[in-house]
Design an enzyme around this catalytic site. Structure first.
Site, PDB file in Angstrom:
ATOM      1  N   GLU A 149       0.825  -1.223   0.000  1.00  0.00           N
ATOM      2  CA  GLU A 149       0.000   0.000   0.000  1.00  0.00           C
ATOM      3  C   GLU A 149       0.852   1.262   0.000  1.00  0.00           C
ATOM      4  O   GLU A 149       0.790   2.084   0.923  1.00  0.00           O
ATOM      5  CB  GLU A 149      -0.959   0.011   1.188  1.00  0.00           C
ATOM      6  CG  GLU A 149      -2.076  -0.993   1.075  1.00  0.00           C
ATOM      7  CD  GLU A 149      -3.161  -0.804   2.135  1.00  0.00           C
ATOM      8  OE1 GLU A 149      -2.925  -0.085   3.122  1.00  0.00           O
ATOM      9  OE2 GLU A 149      -4.243  -1.385   1.969  1.00  0.00           O
ATOM     10  N   GLU A 308      -6.745  -7.581  -0.161  1.00  0.00           N
ATOM     11  CA  GLU A 308      -7.161  -7.448   1.240  1.00  0.00           C
ATOM     12  C   GLU A 308      -8.605  -6.981   1.291  1.00  0.00           C
ATOM     13  O   GLU A 308      -9.013  -6.114   0.526  1.00  0.00           O
ATOM     14  CB  GLU A 308      -6.355  -6.353   1.962  1.00  0.00           C
ATOM     15  CG  GLU A 308      -4.926  -6.654   2.269  1.00  0.00           C
ATOM     16  CD  GLU A 308      -4.271  -5.477   3.007  1.00  0.00           C
ATOM     17  OE1 GLU A 308      -4.984  -4.671   3.647  1.00  0.00           O
ATOM     18  OE2 GLU A 308      -3.047  -5.367   2.926  1.00  0.00           O
TER      19      GLU A 308
HETATM   20  C1  GAL Z   1      -4.255  -2.093   5.116  1.00  0.00           C
HETATM   21  C2  GAL Z   1      -2.868  -2.646   5.308  1.00  0.00           C
HETATM   22  C3  GAL Z   1      -2.860  -3.880   6.195  1.00  0.00           C
HETATM   23  C4  GAL Z   1      -3.733  -3.652   7.393  1.00  0.00           C
HETATM   24  C5  GAL Z   1      -5.117  -3.316   6.933  1.00  0.00           C
HETATM   25  C6  GAL Z   1      -6.092  -3.128   8.061  1.00  0.00           C
HETATM   26  O1  GAL Z   1      -4.179  -0.726   4.886  1.00  0.00           O
HETATM   27  O2  GAL Z   1      -2.272  -2.982   4.093  1.00  0.00           O
HETATM   28  O3  GAL Z   1      -1.537  -4.155   6.565  1.00  0.00           O
HETATM   29  O4  GAL Z   1      -3.201  -2.606   8.127  1.00  0.00           O
HETATM   30  O5  GAL Z   1      -5.078  -2.133   6.203  1.00  0.00           O
HETATM   31  O6  GAL Z   1      -7.353  -2.747   7.598  1.00  0.00           O
END
Ligand code: GAL
Length: 682
Positions: A149, A308
């Site tokens: 990210e 994610e």
């Molecule tokens: C994203 C990040 C992850 C975790 C996640 C939590 O921004 O890549 O490592 O922090 O959010 O929602």
């Protein structure tokens, strides 16, 4: 690793370094039970992999990758460069980024590095090289997860490193300082620059003051590019040592979080991957579908990864709402419907300690005996069934309608000296997506750079910046027969944020057939100001309306304002349709919001000569289709958008049903709220 092209990847971020090794075997057992076939490893493991400068410890990582691979679980291996270790920042505090007041971002969290630091780049590339050399022959690793990210926390750096890099970036963009002065309009407020060394980032200028809009817009462009250059440097090191291993980095496309120009970034990855976190409340499904559609747009309808999302609540909002029953499965299937070929979560096992211990995960604090883990297993089985039925290799079916999104317009409209701070670009595309869905139409969301001209109908929603070239595209599209919907706050300025003259929307007012002389913002911050406007079609406008003073001879007025005469808005055209060449352009001169748009759309579609009834779905169902090129495999996804029971008539076999029931074989299917059915056509 057996490269089975029919599987849908399923898994999540796996952080084994947060747990004693005894837990790993249990992880593998549960992953196998859930149908997990891929995990992302090592994302924040720099300090563990390189505990002191130049000293590498791959032992633990080798062991866990081997355990995963032997169990048939592939690895998406991170470069681990997202969060630098303490020994590095202690020795080199000059790699820490600075905020616009010059304050240092200290270690204590993550991403405390500046993208333009040569020192930091050297360390990061050394790590990439060591990782690539060590793992180049490891067949369990199927892809590289470069960094993480980019720009989530360090998007804007105002350090001297950033300043010098920004100066060089400006020199490349403008060649001469005269051209830059012209683009930034520096004759305003005595801001003329004699040479590129006088350029400084938009640092603190005093509260309540207003920064040069051209400088600010270019700094946003530069910041996206600076991070992209960093990514490319990491990527190129990996690609040289492990040619052929696909690379990605996880984007953060969601309706409101515009961040980097991901359409531009998408050219640099082997496959697009995205992280998406749900919007709580009534916009949940629509915002998710909208964002996924945009991801599909930037990956040009090639399959992409959902890298994610969350099984339930996140931990980073002021209030972290849980997901309702069914939403865990429904959300994943919605991303899948919109073109994802991989469904992954942050994260596999919920942390016991650290800043994310209250973020839900595939294995929650409660353990395997939990609803979330049961849902994770159900989803794994659903994905297996869909892959057995041949979903992989199909693509999101192109819609007849495109809604355009534009990063640059969002960046420019974020400036603080605008007609109203209530209006920015991003809300309008989402409102249109939702309003079209309310009318049974699932549009595609496409970036401005994409070939939106290939769609039968296109929406330009508050696309504030239109260059001369994009204005020409608009003109050619409509004169060639296209059906274009344009809203207020579109085509106001060119790419340098210089206003198009002669009345708004200056560069395309002939196409839309209206001319507005002034903005009419609405609000409630002063007593007696106009806070809304009623339209003759029964809808209500808020925030902003155009004071349209003339329309062309070929323009029909579909709705006007009904206001007190002394406001100057009574009878002013609000929604119009213009014949232009072989096409037509509708203009919506005010912010109607989702409800007003949804209510106005039937008459607008009619006036545009667009019959969308064949799109099939109703307001309470989101209908999405995926098929392969020869339409041998065709899948219909039906999502309940509402709070009642929705009914659909499947055109084939139901292959997945979550919170849904078939009343009789071949008959209609009832879908509960948060439910979904997937149907495969014969
Ligand atoms: C994203 C990040 C992850 C975790 C996640 C939590 O921004 O890549 O490592 O922090 O959010 O929602």
């Amino acid at each position: 690793m057996k490269d089975d092209k029919t599987r849908i990847w399923y898994g999540g971020d796996y952080n084994p370094d947060q747990w004693p090794e005894e837990v790993w075997a249990d992880d593998i057992r549960l992953m196998t039970r859930a149908g997990v076939n891929m995990v992302s490893v090592g994302i924040f493991s720099w300090a563990r992999i390189e505990p002191s400068e130049g000293v590498f410890d791959f032992g633990w990582l080798d062991r866990v990758i081997d355990m995963l691979g032997s169990a048939g679980i592939a690895v998406d291996l991170a470069t681990a460069t997202a969060s630098p270790p303490m020994w590095l920042t202690q020795a080199h505090p000059e790699v820490l980024w600075k905020d616009y007041r010059g304050d240092t971002c200290w270690p204590g969290a993550r991403q405390h590095w500046r993208p333009t630091s040569r020192v930091f780049l050297r360390y990061a590339l050394d790590l990439c090289r060591a990782m690539a050399e060590h793992y180049k022959d490891n067949d369990y690793i199927v892809s590289w997860h470069v960094n993480n990210e980019y720009g989530c926390h360090n998007r804007f750096d105002y350090s001297d490193d950033a300043m010098y890099a920004f100066q060089r970036w400006c020199e490349r963009r403008y060649s001469t300082i005269g051209a830059l002065n012209d683009a930034w309009g520096t004759s305003f407020w005595s801001q003329g620059l004699n040479d590129f060394s006088q350029i400084i980032p938009p640092r603190f200028i005093g509260d309540g003051n207003f920064i040069n809009p051209g400088l600010l817009l270019d700094f946003k462009r530069f910041s996206s590019d600076a991070l992209k250059e960093f990514y490319k440097a990491e990527r190129d090191v990996l690609a040289e040592i492990t040619p052929g291993r696909p690379l990605t980095t996880n984007f953060m496309v969601s309706a409101s979080g515009t961040g980097l120009d991901y359409d531009d970034w998408a050219d640099e990855v082997d496959f697009v991957s995205n992280d998406h976190y749900f919007t709580p409340g009534s916009g949940h499904l629509d915002e998710l579908a909208y964002s996924s559609s945009l991801v599909d747009g930037i990956s040009r309808k090639q399959p992409w990864f959902l890298m994610e999302h969350s099984t339930g609540a996140v931990n980073w909002r002021p209030i972290n709402y849980r997901k309702q029953p069914g939403q865990l499965v429904r959300d994943s299937l919605a991303h899948l419907a919109m073109g994802a070929d991989a469904i992954c979560y942050f994260q596999w096992r919920q942390s016991r300690a650290g800043a994310e211990k209250f973020h839900t995960s595939m294995v929650p604090h409660a353990g395997e005996n939990s609803q979330d883990f049961r849902d994770v297993c159900e989803l794994g089985a659903d994905l297996q069934r869909l892959s057995d039925e041949g979903l992989t290799g199909t693509r999101l079916v192109k819609s007849r309608v495109a809604v355009v999104f534009d990063w640059q317009s969002e960046w420019a409209s974020e400036h603080t000296a605008t007609p109203t701070q209530q209006v920015r670009h991003w809300t309008e595309p989402l409102d249109w997506f939702t309003a079209l869905a309310d009318n049974g139409i699932t549009p595609d969301v496409v970036p401005l750079r994409e070939h939106w001209e290939s769609y039968e109908a296109v929406v330009l929603p508050s696309v504030y910046l239109l260059s001369a070239q994009d204005s020409r595209r608009v003109r050619d599209y409509v004169s060639g027969g296209g059906r274009l919907f344009v809203t207020y706050y579109t085509g106001i300025s060119d790419e340098n944020d210089h206003v198009w003259l002669g009345g708004y929307p200056g560069s395309i007012s002939d196409v839309v057939g209206v001319r507005s002389e002034e903005f009419a913002p609405m609000g409630s911050d002063f007593d007696g100001v106009m806070d809304h406007l009623r339209l003759t079609n029964g809808t209500v406008a808020h925030d902003l309306a155009d004071w349209i003073t003339s329309v062309s001879e070929t323009t029909r007025i579909l709705a006007a304002y009904e206001a007190d005469p002394w406001t100057g808005m009574n009878g002013v055209p609000a929604i119009t349709v213009n014949d232009f060449g072989r096409g037509r352009a509708a203009y919506v001169g005010c912010r109607l919001g989702r409800e007003g748009l949804a209510a106005s759309l039937p008459s607008m579609l009619d006036a545009m000569g667009l019959d969308m009834s064949a799109q099939g779905a109703s307001a309470d169902v989101l209908h999405v289709e995926r098929c392969d090129e020869s339409d041998q495999r065709h899948f219909d996804f039906y999502f309940n958008r509402g709070h009642g029971i929705a009914t659909v008539q499947p055109l084939g076999d139901v292959v997945v049903a979550s919170l849904a029931r078939m009343r009789a074989p071949g008959g209609p299917v009832s879908i509960d709220p948060n439910g979904v059915v997937v149907v495969k056509r014969p």
